[in-house]
Motif scaffolding. Structure first.
Motif, PDB file in Angstrom:
ATOM      1  N   LEU A  56     -20.780  42.416  58.127  1.00 33.75           N
ATOM      2  CA  LEU A  56     -20.021  41.910  59.267  1.00 33.75           C
ATOM      3  C   LEU A  56     -19.032  40.839  58.830  1.00 33.75           C
ATOM      4  N   ALA A  57     -19.425  40.026  57.852  1.00 34.87           N
ATOM      5  CA  ALA A  57     -18.491  39.017  57.333  1.00 34.87           C
ATOM      6  C   ALA A  57     -17.390  39.662  56.505  1.00 34.87           C
ATOM      7  N   ARG A  58     -17.743  40.587  55.625  1.00 35.34           N
ATOM      8  CA  ARG A  58     -16.735  41.261  54.801  1.00 35.34           C
ATOM      9  C   ARG A  58     -15.754  42.070  55.638  1.00 35.34           C
ATOM     10  N   GLY A  59     -16.249  42.670  56.718  1.00 39.44           N
ATOM     11  CA  GLY A  59     -15.382  43.450  57.586  1.00 39.44           C
ATOM     12  C   GLY A  59     -14.556  42.606  58.539  1.00 39.44           C
ATOM     13  N   GLY A  60     -14.730  41.288  58.487  1.00 36.94           N
ATOM     14  CA  GLY A  60     -13.973  40.417  59.368  1.00 36.94           C
ATOM     15  C   GLY A  60     -14.452  40.453  60.804  1.00 36.94           C
ATOM     16  N   PHE A  61     -15.629  41.003  61.049  1.00 38.53           N
ATOM     17  CA  PHE A  61     -16.162  41.049  62.409  1.00 38.53           C
ATOM     18  C   PHE A  61     -16.570  39.659  62.890  1.00 38.53           C
ATOM     19  N   ILE A  62     -17.147  38.857  61.992  1.00 37.67           N
ATOM     20  CA  ILE A  62     -17.548  37.495  62.332  1.00 37.67           C
ATOM     21  C   ILE A  62     -16.984  36.536  61.294  1.00 37.67           C
ATOM     22  N   VAL A  63     -16.668  35.330  61.743  1.00 40.87           N
ATOM     23  CA  VAL A  63     -16.135  34.292  60.857  1.00 40.87           C
ATOM     24  C   VAL A  63     -16.940  33.024  61.102  1.00 40.87           C
ATOM     25  N   LYS A  64     -17.488  32.477  60.051  1.00 45.32           N
ATOM     26  CA  LYS A  64     -18.332  31.292  60.169  1.00 45.32           C
ATOM     27  C   LYS A  64     -17.512  30.076  60.583  1.00 45.32           C
ATOM     28  N   THR A  65     -17.965  29.404  61.642  1.00 43.83           N
ATOM     29  CA  THR A  65     -17.340  28.172  62.106  1.00 43.83           C
ATOM     30  C   THR A  65     -18.145  26.959  61.648  1.00 43.83           C
ATOM     31  N   ALA A  66     -19.463  27.076  61.718  1.00 45.58           N
ATOM     32  CA  ALA A  66     -20.394  26.053  61.235  1.00 45.58           C
ATOM     33  C   ALA A  66     -21.705  26.767  60.953  1.00 45.58           C
ATOM     34  N   ALA A  67     -22.678  26.052  60.411  1.00 46.33           N
ATOM     35  CA  ALA A  67     -23.966  26.683  60.102  1.00 46.33           C
ATOM     36  C   ALA A  67     -24.572  27.266  61.370  1.00 46.33           C
ATOM     37  N   GLY A  68     -24.770  28.578  61.361  1.00 50.02           N
ATOM     38  CA  GLY A  68     -25.374  29.249  62.504  1.00 50.02           C
ATOM     39  C   GLY A  68     -24.458  29.431  63.692  1.00 50.02           C
ATOM     40  N   VAL A  69     -23.163  29.183  63.521  1.00 48.67           N
ATOM     41  CA  VAL A  69     -22.178  29.306  64.608  1.00 48.67           C
ATOM     42  C   VAL A  69     -21.026  30.166  64.108  1.00 48.67           C
ATOM     43  N   TYR A  70     -20.703  31.237  64.855  1.00 44.26           N
ATOM     44  CA  TYR A  70     -19.705  32.206  64.401  1.00 44.26           C
ATOM     45  C   TYR A  70     -18.663  32.498  65.473  1.00 44.26           C
ATOM     46  N   THR A  71     -17.438  32.737  64.990  1.00 43.63           N
ATOM     47  CA  THR A  71     -16.385  33.288  65.837  1.00 43.63           C
ATOM     48  C   THR A  71     -16.505  34.804  65.801  1.00 43.63           C
ATOM     49  N   TYR A  72     -16.470  35.430  66.968  1.00 38.05           N
ATOM     50  CA  TYR A  72     -16.494  36.887  67.063  1.00 38.05           C
ATOM     51  C   TYR A  72     -15.051  37.379  67.063  1.00 38.05           C
ATOM     52  N   ALA A  73     -14.673  38.064  66.007  1.00 32.91           N
ATOM     53  CA  ALA A  73     -13.318  38.602  65.897  1.00 32.91           C
ATOM     54  C   ALA A  73     -13.142  39.748  66.896  1.00 32.91           C
ATOM     55  N   PRO A  74     -11.882  40.207  67.129  1.00 36.32           N
ATOM     56  CA  PRO A  74     -11.645  41.227  68.165  1.00 36.32           C
ATOM     57  C   PRO A  74     -12.522  42.468  68.054  1.00 36.32           C
ATOM     58  N   LEU A  75     -12.703  43.013  66.844  1.00 38.95           N
ATOM     59  CA  LEU A  75     -13.523  44.219  66.718  1.00 38.95           C
ATOM     60  C   LEU A  75     -14.981  43.938  67.076  1.00 38.95           C
ATOM     61  N   MET A  76     -15.496  42.782  66.653  1.00 37.64           N
ATOM     62  CA  MET A  76     -16.891  42.454  66.964  1.00 37.64           C
ATOM     63  C   MET A  76     -17.074  42.225  68.457  1.00 37.64           C
ATOM     64  N   TRP A  77     -16.100  41.590  69.094  1.00 36.57           N
ATOM     65  CA  TRP A  77     -16.236  41.328  70.515  1.00 36.57           C
ATOM     66  C   TRP A  77     -16.237  42.630  71.310  1.00 36.57           C
ATOM     67  N   ARG A  78     -15.494  43.640  70.830  1.00 35.65           N
ATOM     68  CA  ARG A  78     -15.566  44.958  71.463  1.00 35.65           C
ATOM     69  C   ARG A  78     -16.985  45.525  71.361  1.00 35.65           C
ATOM     70  N   VAL A  79     -17.607  45.369  70.201  1.00 41.89           N
ATOM     71  CA  VAL A  79     -18.978  45.851  70.015  1.00 41.89           C
ATOM     72  C   VAL A  79     -19.917  45.145  70.984  1.00 41.89           C
ATOM     73  N   VAL A  80     -19.843  43.822  71.040  1.00 41.61           N
ATOM     74  CA  VAL A  80     -20.731  43.044  71.898  1.00 41.61           C
ATOM     75  C   VAL A  80     -20.517  43.418  73.364  1.00 41.61           C
TER      76      VAL A  80
END
Length: 596
Positions: free
Chosen positions: A57-81
């Motif tokens: 998910l990180a390599r695919g750019g689906f999620i981007v770490k903002t802080a420990a245990g906190v992630y930004t959901y990129a557009p493709l990941m947000w579609r999944v969610v």
């Protein structure tokens, strides 16, 4: 895993009509060009990624770490969610549940701080917290709205961010400090009503995870701090799962190891009662050392005594726990048996203070009366045991409980193990790893009674609501799907929650014949109801192939050098099944694959 314990729906809904309806729902944005979506893939795994879903998910750019245990959901990941959340909504609405939205910020007095709560103060200095879950808030809400049994049953749910200050956030979306969760709460007049509500939610959960194409099992579970009379977990089977499951294919029995039971393994009989003997055992402390020191005495004829420091709401105390020498103590069962907040192994100093002896010599013989004594049911009725006697350098042989020491309180405290007999069929239990994605509880009146949440029953008497509680990890489940469905190239999304069901990629966007054919296929698939995207990004063919292997769209159509001849490459991502086909056949092949 197979048999009744596990259900599988390989790639979504088998029934065509239901599959199409599920895909169209959700009011997702119209299919679009990937050049309009922010996509950034990586060549290497992040340094802190330990499991496949986090890496991919990180390599695919689906999620981007903002802080420990906190992630930004990129557009493709947000579609999944959003797709998964919509499946949840559809199935809960089908069972008569009502969606609400409760406040994220809650008064702290609604909670007892448990060490993982985010707390804050408002400008007036009032203590507030970020909601880790919403039992209290929902109970207060329903209590204010429902006055009579005539308004029951009520079932409300929400899909919302939750916050827990995990000591060690890890595994990407699996154990984060901010995550998306569905939590639902049912309110009934009596136990029979709760049983009906619980079964409805259980049925909905099964449909939800089937629609996502997940191999899952429903297991008996420990209710934990949330309490209640019973609970079940929905586990996605995956090697990286944090939970251990014991199951029997013959009977369908399945339980989390924290809750599991099994047929008691056999052990040699102690025989007729004999007089107790006290024997010097210098530096002999462990079961293995005792077996070597006393030839003929096997672990199954011994009773080890382990001391625990136990914490309740109003007190703390050291407790002695006896277990057959060849078995292990289940600390979750122990905490439940004692109705304790938590248990931990006693320190060396605590053991010395409670027994008067060094570590390795604790036992029931001569144990102080103020130290509570528990024993596992495996020791009930056993004769002539080998035990410690609370004196450094000594053990006792032929000890009989109730004669040579206090009679302990017997409880089920044993950890069941793979290979032991199923409690139903007797067949050997098997073990697997699982990821918890859903949990359902029968709370009863725990919260309603504590909060004086009542309704008027038919006799005009104030009566506590009988409650159920139900949770699904809305951001966790897609990560679990990746754990279960990936290969060495990347993610293999189930169609029902994939960012797009199909991608049409032009390999050279500068060539007009590729643009025209790709656009034509895109339009045909869109008109047929397929959730399709058009990859018009200016990338080399090799980079584009690798990107789509990583991103994992279920169906992929590549428009390349044979576009002028009306030929394209069609790929089913699961198993990388690749074939060349006529452009005129693409629509039929895509629809057939989605219904497979």
């Amino acid at each position: 895993m197979g048999g009744a314990a596990v259900r599988r729906r390989a790639d979504g809904i088998a029934a065509g009509a239901r599959f199409r309806a599920g895909r169209r729902a959700g009011n997702l944005p119209a299919p679009m060009r990937l050049s309009q979506i922010l996509i950034s893939t990586l060549r290497e795994d992040p340094a802190d990624a330990e499991i496949p879903s986090h890496k991919l998910l990180a390599r695919g750019g689906f999620i981007v770490k903002t802080a420990a245990g906190v992630y930004t959901y990129a557009p493709l990941m947000w579609r999944v969610v959003r797709k998964f959340a919509q499946i949840v909504r559809e199935e809960l609405d089908r069972e008569g549940a009502n969606e609400v939205m409760l406040p994220i910020i809650q008064p702290k007095e609604l909670w007892v701080t448990d060490g993982i709560m985010f707390t804050l103060k408002d400008r007036k200095g009032s203590d507030m917290c970020l909601g880790p879950t919403h039992e209290e808030v929902m109970t207060a809400y329903v209590n204010a709205q429902v006055n009579s049994y005539k308004q029951l049953p009520v079932n409300c749910y929400q899909i919302q961010d939750k916050f827990r200050d995990e000591i060690r956030p890890r595994f990407g979306l699996m154990r984060g400090r901010e995550f998306v969760m569905m939590d639902a709460y049912s309110f009934d007049a009596d136990q029979q009503g709760l049983d009906v509500a619980y079964q409805k939610m259980r049925n909905a959960y099964c449909r939800i995870f089937e629609r996502c194409g997940l191999a899952y099992t429903v297991v008996q579970a420990d209710s934990g701090a949330i309490g209640g009379a019973g609970s079940e977990e929905f586990m996605v089977i995956a090697d990286s799962g944090e939970d251990s499951i014991l199951f029997c294919q013959a009977s369908g029995y399945a339980a989390n190891v924290e809750k599991a039971t099994s047929k008691l393994p056999e052990a040699p009989d102690g025989g007729e009662v004999r007089p107790m003997q006290k024997v010097a055992t210098p530096d002999v402390k462990t079961v293995a050392q005792l077996e070597a020191f006393f030839p003929g005495w096997v672990a199954g004829r011994m009773a080890k005594t382990v001391l625990y420091h136990v914490t309740w709401k109003a007190k703390e105390k050291v407790v002695a726990v006896m277990m057959r020498g060849d078995l292990e103590i289940n600390e979750v069962k122990l905490a439940n048996a004692l109705d304790a907040l938590k248990v931990r192994l006693a320190t060396d100093d605590e053991i010395k203070a409670a027994t008067g002896a060094d570590v390795g010599f604790a036992g029931p013989v001569g144990l102080r009366d103020d130290v509570p004594l528990l024993a596992d049911e495996s020791l009930q009725g056993r004769t002539n045991l080998l035990v410690g006697c609370n004196e450094t350098g000594f053990h006792c042989l032929d000890v009989n409980l109730g004669r040579d020491c206090r009679m302990p309180s017997f409880k089920d405290l044993r950890t069941a193990r793979a290979g032991e007999g199923c409690p139903i069929s007797g067949a050997p239990l098997q073990q697997a790893r699982g990821i918890e994605v859903g949990h359902i509880f029968k709370l009863g009146i725990k919260y309603s009674k504590a909060m004086s949440a009542t309704f008027m029953d038919q006799g005009g008497k104030p009566t506590p609501f009988v409650m159920g509680c139900y949770g699904i990890g809305v951001s966790r489940t897609p990560a679990a799907a990746v754990e279960q469905s990936h290969d060495d190239k990347g993610i293999v999304w189930p169609p029902s929650i994939a960012p797009f069901e199909c991608v049409v990629a032009m390999l050279d966007p500068s060539r007009q014949e590729q643009q025209q054919l790709a656009q034509q296929l895109y339009d045909e698939l869109k008109a047929a109801g397929v959730d399709v995207c058009l990859d018009d990004r200016p990338m080399s063919p090799g980079a584009k192939f690798k990107d789509h292997e990583l991103l994992g769209m279920p169906l992929q159509v590549f428009v390349g050098r044979k576009a002028a001849e009306g030929q394209v490459e069609f790929l089913i991502r699961k198993g990388l099944q690749k074939s060349e086909c006529a452009a005129a056949d693409v629509r039929a092949k895509v629809l057939a694959a989605l219904r497979a």
